[in-house]
Design an enzyme around this catalytic site. Structure first.
Site, PDB file in Angstrom:
ATOM      1  CG  ASP A 352      -4.522   2.398  -0.696  1.00 33.20           C
ATOM      2  OD1 ASP A 352      -3.786   2.454   0.294  1.00 33.20           O
ATOM      3  OD2 ASP A 352      -4.545   3.286  -1.565  1.00 33.20           O
ATOM      4  CD  GLU A 552       1.724   5.472  -1.205  1.00 34.27           C
ATOM      5  OE1 GLU A 552       1.077   6.322  -1.829  1.00 34.27           O
ATOM      6  OE2 GLU A 552       1.452   4.267  -1.259  1.00 34.27           O
TER       7      GLU A 552
HETATM    8  C1  GLC Z   1      -2.149   5.651  -2.053  1.00 33.99           C
HETATM    9  C2  GLC Z   1      -2.157   5.526  -0.553  1.00 33.99           C
HETATM   10  C3  GLC Z   1      -3.419   6.001   0.087  1.00 33.99           C
HETATM   11  C4  GLC Z   1      -4.060   7.081  -0.742  1.00 33.99           C
HETATM   12  C5  GLC Z   1      -4.449   6.483  -2.073  1.00 33.99           C
HETATM   13  C6  GLC Z   1      -5.063   7.518  -3.014  1.00 33.99           C
HETATM   14  O1  GLC Z   1      -1.489   4.571  -2.620  1.00 33.99           O
HETATM   15  O2  GLC Z   1      -1.853   4.251  -0.016  1.00 33.99           O
HETATM   16  O3  GLC Z   1      -3.077   6.466   1.395  1.00 33.99           O
HETATM   17  O4  GLC Z   1      -5.206   7.590  -0.076  1.00 33.99           O
HETATM   18  O5  GLC Z   1      -3.361   5.862  -2.718  1.00 33.99           O
HETATM   19  O6  GLC Z   1      -4.104   8.457  -3.397  1.00 33.99           O
END
Ligand code: GLC
Length: 677
Positions: A352, A552
């Site tokens: 991530d 988030e």
């Molecule tokens: C974010 C998220 C994830 C996402 C990634 C790219 O922090 O946790 O779900 O796909 O970054 O944007």
């Protein structure tokens, strides 16, 4: 003499020996790879001429090998494994390391791609091209980076990833669907396939081949800011919906069949346990021992991942959260033993966004530990170049084995082969056809259907033998209250145009009130109040309340924070006061726009009907279709809704008397309880 000098020198002698032996003259050589050999100045000069000749030979040899390898890996006539092996055999350590990193497009130039052969680029939430946020600019930006990759020595295509989590939601004008929590209420696998096909087309339209979706969370605590990204509190619901979604999104790719049609690569995320953290804290800790968590795994939360693997999901993303203090990204038991060995996941594990930097130790430790735990591609948005160089050094130091590196690169290449990337035409005529259908009325009809099916009727009082919903059709003077009624940003929620979304008319679509007006304009007057003193002289009040957009950690709440925005709370009270003053008795319907159950306990009694609309996306007219049109409610709650949010941490141990609306609850217009299959 440095090691590599010795080897080159040795190689030179050996190749001379071969050369001479080929010419019939014998030369005795007894040089072992470890021996160091000393030569006089004159000899070394003549040898250095020969050395440079051998370097030219080497270069020629490399080029010849590459030409042969390209005949295999660039041809779909060969099996995927043959293509992987052929490409791997000519890759340098640096080329392998750069395939294992993904950078944020704002931090990657066209020259960077040409220089490094980086494996992948992403647009994080809200990361639009510097030229402006419209589909054409997106297509141009994506394709210039993809074209650059084809100018590298190996011509390995660039993988471009985006969070198309409820449509191609970063892009202005995209069809934006209800967030997963609403699709969980719809609970319709066939609809999931239809949604996936539209999403894939609107992602392909701008040259992107990869979406970081679906999220497989089964949220246990609505304090969690990502609750709305989950389909349901029950993992079995998630499995039922995510499996078909992934299959359709990826064009029903199988081990033997390349991806078909306008499909894109999916990403099962976030592996695993994200909905179980203490206090619902995003990226927090699951307070279970590994043994207790393994028990939880065996109780079904692996099922959504099994379903996606059965649908041949090509990629997977670990979760930021930790379990008993160990971050998932560095948890080899989960990423290798459970995921790759036990479940047989053959795809690519992509970290991530900068998540490895939350792991223990130095950056070297983080890269080494996560790589060895099972991460194959590193989403190091700004640090991607350093990350690749770190991988090179760690391999040289033996902290990452060649075998593990080759496994990671093979997984990445398999994804690129299975998704036809090596045969992809950049900026093709077909892609531009899809671009012309971006956000089309046809695509929006699928989203409008999803909105209808995602609505849950929570209350529908019967008055004088008819239910509220049956009586609403007779209203002739409708007053719509609440700013949420004409706010596409609040209707769509987070992950829309901006990473955290934003209130206001941020994209193209139909606000709730517009949908109502269009549905009733031939027989009723529609007016709108936002806040303050409200006109309640109508025969029907429709009040729209809810949350502001978030994503988030920005959506994490204390129990007391699980409620409508303050302007809506004030409006609800103002409406009551006005009705009391006015002395009339209009029908009253409450519509909730929120990504989770919130505190509406006090208002439910004041309203004749209550509808949970979750975060419906751009097609707000789907709400009017059901409220005033011929469609009935079919949605049921995918999450337990409690009365007192202060008790949310213990919601599953509360008595029935503490439950406002149970999991699976929903009514239809006739007032009949629906059954959630
Ligand atoms: C974010 C998220 C994830 C996402 C990634 C790219 O922090 O946790 O779900 O796909 O970054 O944007």
């Amino acid at each position: 003499m440095k090691n590599n000098k010795v080897f080159k020198f040795t190689g030179l002698i050996l190749s001379m020996a071969l050369l001479f032996s080929a010419c019939g003259s014998q030369i005795e050589t007894s040089v072992s790879p470890q021996a160091s050999v000393s030569v006089s100045q004159s000899e070394s000069e003549s040898l250095s001429d020969v050395t440079s000749v051998s370097e030219d030979d080497q270069k020629e040899q490399d080029e010849a090998l590459l030409i042969e390898a390209k005949k295999i890996y660039q041809s779909a006539d060969h099996s995927v494994q043959e293509r992987i092996d052929a490409l791997l055999s000519v890759m340098t350590l640096e080329e392998k390391a750069y395939q294992c990193v993904q950078g944020e497009q704002a931090n990657v130039t066209v020259d960077d791609v040409k220089r490094t052969g980086i494996g992948s680029v992403l647009s994080g939430g809200g990361s639009a091209p510097s030229t402006g946020n419209n589909p054409e600019n997106w297509q141009e930006r994506v394709n210039e980076l993809k074209a650059a990759a084809l100018e590298t020595r190996l011509e390995i295509p660039l993988l471009y990833g985006i969070d198309a989590v409820h449509g191609n939601n970063n892009i202005y004008g995209a069809t934006v669907f209800p967030h997963n929590i609403g699709l969980g209420a719809a609970n319709d696998p066939e609809l999931m396939e239809e949604i996936a096909k539209v999403v894939a087309r609107e992602v392909r339209a701008v040259g992107v081949q990869y979406s970081f979706a679906p999220c497989l969370a089964n949220p246990q605590n609505e304090r969690w800011g990502r609750t709305y990204e989950g389909f349901s509190e029950k993992a079995s619901d998630v499995a039922k919906l995510a499996g078909p979604f992934v299959a359709a999104l990826q064009g029903y790719v199988t081990d033997d069949e390349y991806m078909q049609g306008d499909a894109i690569i999916a990403c099962a995320k976030h592996f695993i346990g994200e909905g179980y953290t203490e206090d619902g804290i995003n990226q927090g800790d699951v307070k279970m021992t590994p043994a207790e968590f393994d028990k939880l795994l065996s109780m079904g939360i692996l099922d959504p991942y099994r379903a996606c693997i059965d649908s041949n999901v090509l990629t997977l993303m670990p979760s930021y959260n930790s379990i008993d203090g160990l971050k998932c990204h560095e948890n080899r038991h989960l990423l290798t033993e459970v995921l790759k060995e036990q479940l047989g996941f053959k795809g690519m594990v992509i970290s991530d966004y900068n998540a490895i930097q939350q792991c223990k130790g130095t950056y070297n430790d983080q890269v080494a530990n996560c790589f060895n735990a099972g991460v194959d591609m590193f989403m190091e948005a700004q640090n991607w170049d350093v990350c690749a160089k770190t991988i090179v050094n760690l391999v040289k130091e033996g902290k990452i084995t060649e075998e593990r590196l080759n496994d990671a690169v093979s997984r990445i290449l398999r994804v690129k082969f299975m998704s036809n990337m090596f045969d992809e035409e950049i900026n093709s005529a077909h892609e531009n056809e899809l671009l012309s259908e971006f956000g089309s009325a046809e695509n929006r009809e699928v989203a409008r259907r999803a909105v209808r099916e995602s609505l849950v009727l929570l209350k529908n009082d019967k008055i004088k033998g008819k239910t509220t919903l049956e009586r609403m059709k007779d209203a002739t003077n409708i007053i719509v209250c609440g700013s949420g009624a004409f706010d596409l940003g609040r209707q769509c929620g987070g992950w829309t145009i901006f990473w955290e979304g934003k209130a206001g008319n941020i994209t193209q679509g139909t606000p709730v009130i517009q949908g109502i007006y269009d549905e009733v304009k031939d027989h009723a007057k529609v007016s709108h109040n936002v806040n303050g003193k409200v006109d309640v002289s109508g025969d029907l009040i429709v009040t729209v309340i809810g949350e502001n957009p978030y994503s988030e950690t920005g959506g994490d709440r204390l129990p007391s924070g699980l409620k409508p925005i303050s302007a809506d709370v004030k409006l609800l009270d103002a409406i009551e006061e006005s009705i009391a003053e006015n002395g009339n008795d209009p029908l009253k319907v409450l519509i909730v726009l929120a990504g989770r159950p919130i505190d509406i306990t006090d208002y439910v009694d004041r309203y004749d009907a209550v509808v949970m609309a979750f975060l419906p996306g751009t097609e707000g007219e789907g709400i009017a279709d059901v409220l005033f049109g011929d469609y009935d409610f079919t949605g049921t709650l995918p999450m337990t809704w409690i009365k007192d949010q202060e008790k949310v941490n213990d919601k599953f141990s509360l008595p029935e008397s503490e439950i406002l609306f149970p999991y699976g609850f929903g009514l239809n217009k006739a007032g009949k309880k629906l059954t959630r299959e």
